[in-house]
Design a protein around this motif. Structure first.
Motif, short mmCIF file in Angstrom:
data_model
loop_
_atom_site.label_atom_id
_atom_site.label_comp_id
_atom_site.label_asym_id
_atom_site.label_seq_id
_atom_site.Cartn_x
_atom_site.Cartn_y
_atom_site.Cartn_z
N GLU A 58 6.77 12.49 -11.17
CA GLU A 58 7.06 11.80 -9.91
C GLU A 58 8.39 12.29 -9.34
O GLU A 58 8.48 12.59 -8.15
N ALA A 86 -3.08 11.71 -5.88
CA ALA A 86 -3.20 10.25 -5.94
C ALA A 86 -1.90 9.58 -6.37
O ALA A 86 -1.65 8.42 -6.06
N GLU A 87 -1.06 10.32 -7.10
CA GLU A 87 0.21 9.75 -7.56
C GLU A 87 1.27 9.71 -6.46
O GLU A 87 2.28 9.02 -6.60
N PRO A 89 3.08 8.91 -2.78
CA PRO A 89 3.02 7.81 -1.81
C PRO A 89 2.04 8.17 -0.69
O PRO A 89 1.85 9.35 -0.38
N GLU A 90 1.43 7.16 -0.09
CA GLU A 90 0.30 7.40 0.81
C GLU A 90 0.58 8.35 1.97
O GLU A 90 -0.23 9.22 2.28
N GLU A 91 1.75 8.19 2.59
CA GLU A 91 2.01 9.05 3.77
C GLU A 91 2.14 10.51 3.36
O GLU A 91 1.74 11.42 4.10
N ARG A 92 2.63 10.75 2.13
CA ARG A 92 2.75 12.15 1.69
C ARG A 92 1.39 12.73 1.32
O ARG A 92 1.16 13.92 1.44
N GLN A 93 0.49 11.87 0.82
CA GLN A 93 -0.84 12.35 0.44
C GLN A 93 -1.48 13.13 1.59
O GLN A 93 -1.94 14.26 1.41
N GLN A 94 -1.48 12.51 2.77
CA GLN A 94 -2.13 13.13 3.92
C GLN A 94 -1.45 14.44 4.28
O GLN A 94 -2.11 15.44 4.56
N LYS A 110 -10.54 15.76 -1.20
CA LYS A 110 -10.71 14.55 -0.39
C LYS A 110 -11.84 13.69 -0.94
O LYS A 110 -11.72 12.47 -1.03
N LEU A 113 -10.73 11.96 -4.14
CA LEU A 113 -9.75 10.90 -3.90
C LEU A 113 -10.42 9.59 -3.49
O LEU A 113 -9.85 8.51 -3.64
N ASP A 116 -12.86 5.54 -7.22
CA ASP A 116 -11.98 4.71 -8.05
C ASP A 116 -11.59 5.51 -9.29
O ASP A 116 -12.43 6.15 -9.91
#
Lengths: 433, 433
Positions: A58, A86-87, A89-94, A110, A113, A116
């Motif tokens: 991380e 998946a690890e 943070p959401e905004e960085r994922q995109q 995609k 991801l 589950d």
């Protein structure tokens, strides 16, 4: 090591396996680790990233740009790539996904991801070798050469019909042993184990361990081939599962290890200790309640730690064996027969221990009625503790709750209180107070 | 099922996987199981035998002649064959070996039986695909077709020089992708992980999990290739290891499961309960010793179950996390820094719990000095319990003793006694008795 001699370091590290480099990086501070990672090519570093401690990974990822992460991710198999993303943070994922250049890889990641992480879909990789039943062995070998370059290890070759539905499997060995003009339809093996994409990972692990499989194909409800899960991922699942259950039994929640911070460890440990504290206060209130009745029998109070310890130990033993049996899927027979067996077992153990305790108290104290009261209650307490230890996990399991939470402090604390209460009741009856 | 319709039953069972048949047989009585086994061909029954519960397998083997067992064994891979024979009583072992007709198989099984079952040698199989560096790809493929028929799954192809020493590896994929006139010497991969034949199985499991290997070659001290270990055997080792540690932590020794007989379960559970009983008697003696000093403070005695429970819980938590860390090989840093960390952690937890307890006793009882005495001792007891829970497994590990025995009843019992003793000492000091 960190004397800034880049060339020498690069050459040195080339000799190491990526798992070893990851182990070294886990020991370095963050700045040094990032310095080393930037020295290496992305093929090596992506493998290293996967092997790092989750906490360290991380931190490292925080110090890489979205573009750098995308480059690492492109080198990884789809399952590992999806795990890494998946690890984040959401905004960085995109952001990272958008930077992936290979369109197929991007689409596959995609897709993964979306599943589950506790299901077969969350564990599977898209990389697999797939052949159509209409191909010939020679044509097959030619095309496999192409597909296989992307797949790190070929486990099984999956055979599909023209609707992409899984109809069988082949091993590379079968293909090599076969004659080149044969059709796949003539040589493939129709019996093939598979799992549904929504299957729980623990169930997948059970199936693979039971049938000794090294890879298993994953399909959707129409039997369309979606991906495959390999045994090395299952080894990790089994290990995590075992570690989690072990910690749960010791009264530690959450996935902590001995190198986590004091605050993280406190958060994992304090709730269970608090439960124990409440149990202790409960025991105090019970003992106070019996204070007057037993004012002439102060000696009885001195046996409460013994009673509590035995109730706790027996409870943990019987719940552990049931929890393990449930996990290994070998608890057979009805709940009643299970409880009857535990009762007989507890009665036998209790009797042996009670005889010893009776003799000790009698010889030490000289009063047979007290000795009898204490040892009789011990038998009763052990039987009840064993029954609770057996019943509670079975009950939780029936209700769909993980029975592992019923081990450790939970069982110990409830058995402590109940044991002490029972002890005073029975002693009161026997001594005729 | 057992309506004696042999043909129908045979056809029915043909549809099942051997692991499923084994599960069914585990449920049947012995007579029925043997009846079913005799119906099936030896290829299927040998696989079924491997999947049966150890206890049931023993019973079934008792009812087969040496010749019948030898036939089963001939169908199995050498590692499984050796495992089955090793389970037989010694005089029967020789008898069965003598009946094996295939001389190579016989010699290999004999070799495997000579290794300790907890070493790489005890786990490995002789079946592997081996090529010489001087061969060409085409020649190689031809000969592999012969060797591969014996090997259930080809993981890696091991490359040896003319002295039979392991010098590298190849995957089937590499071989397929290569041109047929190339020499093995030009295409093989020189970096190959291997383990020594005397290596401990747990270490083998660690190496294979760390490097994500699916098979690993086993060599002797001269690097001569002796056999290979596959990941499915490691999955079993990991599972057994986890089960054993889990049971140990719950105070159960020996490999028992919930379906074992009451006598077997008693043997596994009673010793630890007896330890708990002795601990309880110890607590009784301590409390009796303090009886006069605390005659005016009877309320203090009512908190002994609380103190004992907290000491036990903290001890189990800290020992569990150390034992797990040692097993996963991620306990880093010195013993002193480890103890310091545990002390801070225990102090933090202890303080929070003590404040709660202080408030409870004060408000409930109205006497601040007693409340202070009880809660101060609680902090001290928690710190000492944490230190013991950390130190004992580390100490055992340094001494080469399995630290897992330090969890569960062992830590609980010793912490119970010590905790109660400490509690009365500190309370005595604070109350100035």
């Amino acid at each position: 090591v960190a004397s800034n001699d880049d060339k020498a370091l690069q050459n040195l590290l080339k000799e190491f396996h990526y798992a070893d480099i990851a182990e070294i990086l886990d020991e370095l501070n963050l700045e040094q680790a990032i310095y080393v990672i930037k020295l290496l090519d992305s093929e090596t570093t992506s493998d290293i990233l996967m092997e790092l401690d989750e906490d360290n990974r991380e931190k490292v990822l925080k110090n890489l740009t979205a573009k750098e992460i995308a480059e690492e991710v492109e080198e990884l198999d789809t399952d590992d790539a999806a795990d890494i993303i998946a690890e984040l943070p959401e905004e960085r994922q995109q952001e990272v996904i958008n930077r992936i250049e290979d369109e197929d890889h991007k689409a596959e990641i995609k897709e993964l991801l979306a599943y589950d992480e506790d299901t077969a879909g969350g564990l599977m990789a898209k990389e697999l070798v797939k052949v159509y039943e209409t191909w010939t062995v020679a044509g097959c070998l030619r095309r496999i050469r192409g597909q296989a370059k992307e797949v790190t290890r070929v486990h099984s070759i999956y055979v599909v019909n023209k609707e992409e539905k899984l109809i069988g499997r082949l091993s590379l060995k079968d293909l090599i042993v076969a004659k080149s003009e044969q059709k796949i339809a003539d040589i493939y093996i129709t019996s093939v184990d598979y799992v549904d994409v929504n299957e729980d990972v623990e169930e997948v692990a059970r199936v693979m361990a039971k049938y000794d499989l090294e890879a298993i194909p994953v399909v959707d409800e129409n039997k369309t081939l979606l991906g495959r899960i390999t045994i090395d991922d299952i080894v990790d699942v089994l290990k995590e599962e075992a570690d989690k259950d072990y910690q749960m039994a010791a009264g530690i929640t959450g996935d902590v290890d001995s190198d986590d911070s004091i605050l993280q460890l406190t958060r994992a440990r304090l709730p269970w200790l608090f439960l124990g504290l409440l149990g202790g206060i409960g025991a105090f209130i019970i003992m106070e309640g019996f204070q007057e009745a037993f004012s002439k029998y102060a000696v009885l109070f001195f046996f409460t730690p013994l009673i509590a310890a035995m109730a706790g130990n027996v409870g943990v033993q019987s719940s552990a064996i049931i929890v393990q049996g449930l996990a290994n899927d070998d608890v057979k027979g009805s709940v009643n027969s299970r409880l009857l067996k535990e009762m007989l077992l507890a009665a036998l153990n209790g009797l042996i221990l009670a005889i010893f305790l009776f003799l000790f108290v009698w010889l030490y104290n000289g009063e047979m009625d007290k000795a009898l009261a204490i040892s009789t209650s011990l038998v009763a307490v052990i039987i009840i503790a064993g029954l609770i230890g057996t019943f509670v996990p079975l009950f939780l399991d029936k209700r769909g709750i993980d029975p592992a939470i019923a081990t450790g402090p939970f069982i110990t604390t409830s058995n402590d209180i109940l044991g002490i209460l029972l002890y005073f009741w029975i002693a009161k009856m026997i001594l005729g107070i």
